[in-house]
Design a protein around this motif. Structure first.
Motif, PDB file in Angstrom:
ATOM      1  N   ASN A  15      -8.978   1.040  -5.950  1.00 54.28           N
ATOM      2  CA  ASN A  15      -8.463   2.186  -6.694  1.00 54.28           C
ATOM      3  C   ASN A  15      -7.518   3.002  -5.815  1.00 54.28           C
ATOM      4  O   ASN A  15      -6.454   3.456  -6.254  1.00 54.28           O
ATOM      5  N   ILE A  16      -7.918   3.198  -4.555  1.00 48.43           N
ATOM      6  CA  ILE A  16      -7.073   3.913  -3.599  1.00 48.43           C
ATOM      7  C   ILE A  16      -5.794   3.113  -3.361  1.00 48.43           C
ATOM      8  O   ILE A  16      -4.685   3.674  -3.321  1.00 48.43           O
ATOM      9  N   ALA A  17      -5.934   1.793  -3.202  1.00 47.81           N
ATOM     10  CA  ALA A  17      -4.768   0.939  -2.945  1.00 47.81           C
ATOM     11  C   ALA A  17      -3.789   0.976  -4.111  1.00 47.81           C
ATOM     12  O   ALA A  17      -2.572   1.021  -3.915  1.00 47.81           O
ATOM     13  N   ARG A  18      -4.312   0.953  -5.328  1.00 43.96           N
ATOM     14  CA  ARG A  18      -3.432   0.981  -6.505  1.00 43.96           C
ATOM     15  C   ARG A  18      -2.649   2.292  -6.560  1.00 43.96           C
ATOM     16  O   ARG A  18      -1.454   2.302  -6.871  1.00 43.96           O
ATOM     17  N   LYS A  19      -3.324   3.391  -6.258  1.00 44.72           N
ATOM     18  CA  LYS A  19      -2.650   4.686  -6.257  1.00 44.72           C
ATOM     19  C   LYS A  19      -1.593   4.733  -5.158  1.00 44.72           C
ATOM     20  O   LYS A  19      -0.470   5.187  -5.375  1.00 44.72           O
TER      21      LYS A  19
END
Length: 285
Positions: A15-19
């Motif tokens: 989720n952090i990577a996608r953001k």
């Protein structure tokens, strides 16, 4: 106390990577950093294990602190605070974890417990354990097919060197030990979870050697410097004297470790860089 993210740590990280990717971040997976490159007292990039050079305006290491200071930077920028920390501070232990995919709905069981057993489990490192941390992930439908449950059992140990030596000297014996420990765990789970013969679809065993291999964490410690009266009052620097355009963040810079402190570290470093560059920090993604 902070709750559990459905999908576990991988989904949380992605989720952090996608953001980050939506904001223009480029990720280089399977790219171990071997060296932080320094020119005229400034960090100017990193060299990867395959020899590739990646230039940078600013280098931030969220990696294992010991590896960063003693290997990537060759011990050239050690501060008295970090020298003291790595020579004197106690660590969190390493761990052995057995993960089981069980073809059984275990919704009725408490999700986290530490059962006690009269017959101890004796590890090859010489330690003896009458309990382990048990997690039953029946509440997370993403971790197992319908009607099945992921269960993990974790045992802490400080004897990481014994596991490193066994994995290095006798791989066959090391694999046999992992299989034996899984069997010992299963035997002690049956009185709690019911008969498991023929119901175990997946077995995965992580040892202190696995922790070191996958995370690089010094001595296999899973959370860095342990919280004590002395360490919790200590302040480890995020930047290093004599080296500009470089910072360290993460569990090895905050005694007591943990995810919340690591997340706050990232935010604080972003604020610091914005201030240095004369930019306003909005705090918004």
């Amino acid at each position: 106390s902070a709750g559990y993210p459905i999908g576990g740590s991988l989904n949380f990280a992605m989720n952090i990577a996608r953001k980050a990717a939506s904001l223009g971040v480029t990720f280089r997976y399977n790219s171990a950093v071997e060296k932080v490159l320094v020119s005229d007292g400034k960090a100017v990039g990193v060299q990867l294990s395959d020899g590739q050079i990646v230039d940078a305006d600013y280098v931030i290491s969220a990696a294992d602190g010991h590896t960063t200071l003693y290997s990537m930077l060759s011990g050239r920028y050690l501060s008295p605070a970090y020298t003291k920390a790595y020579e004197q501070y106690p660590l969190f232990p390493s761990s052995l974890m057995v993960a089981l995919g069980i073809k059984k709905n275990l919704q009725q069981f408490v999700h986290s417990s530490s059962p006690y057993f009269e017959e101890p489990i004796v590890l090859c490192d010489g330690t003896s354990h009458n309990s382990f941390g048990l997690n039953v992930y029946a509440f997370d439908p993403t971790l197992a097919p319908e009607g099945c449950t992921l269960v993990t059992a974790m045992i802490n140990t400080w004897e990481w060197e014994a596991w490193e030596k066994l994995a290095s000297d006798n791989r066959q014996e090391y694999e046999a030990e992992k299989k034996r420990i899984a069997g010992e765990i299963i035997k002690r789970l049956e009185p709690l979870l019911g008969p498991l013969e023929g119901l175990i679809d997946m077995v995965d065993v992580s040892t202190p050697h696995s922790v070191i291999r996958y995370t690089g964490n010094w001595k296999g410690s899973f959370e860095g410097f342990a919280p004590t009266k002395a360490t919790l009052s200590a302040r480890l620097p995020k930047t290093l004297d004599g080296l500009s355009r470089f910072a360290m963040i993460g569990q090895w810079t905050v005694p007591g470790g943990g995810l919340p402190t690591a997340a706050k570290d990232g935010r604080d470093i972003a604020k610091m860089i914005c201030k240095q560059d004369g930019k306003r920090f909005s705090g918004k993604g």
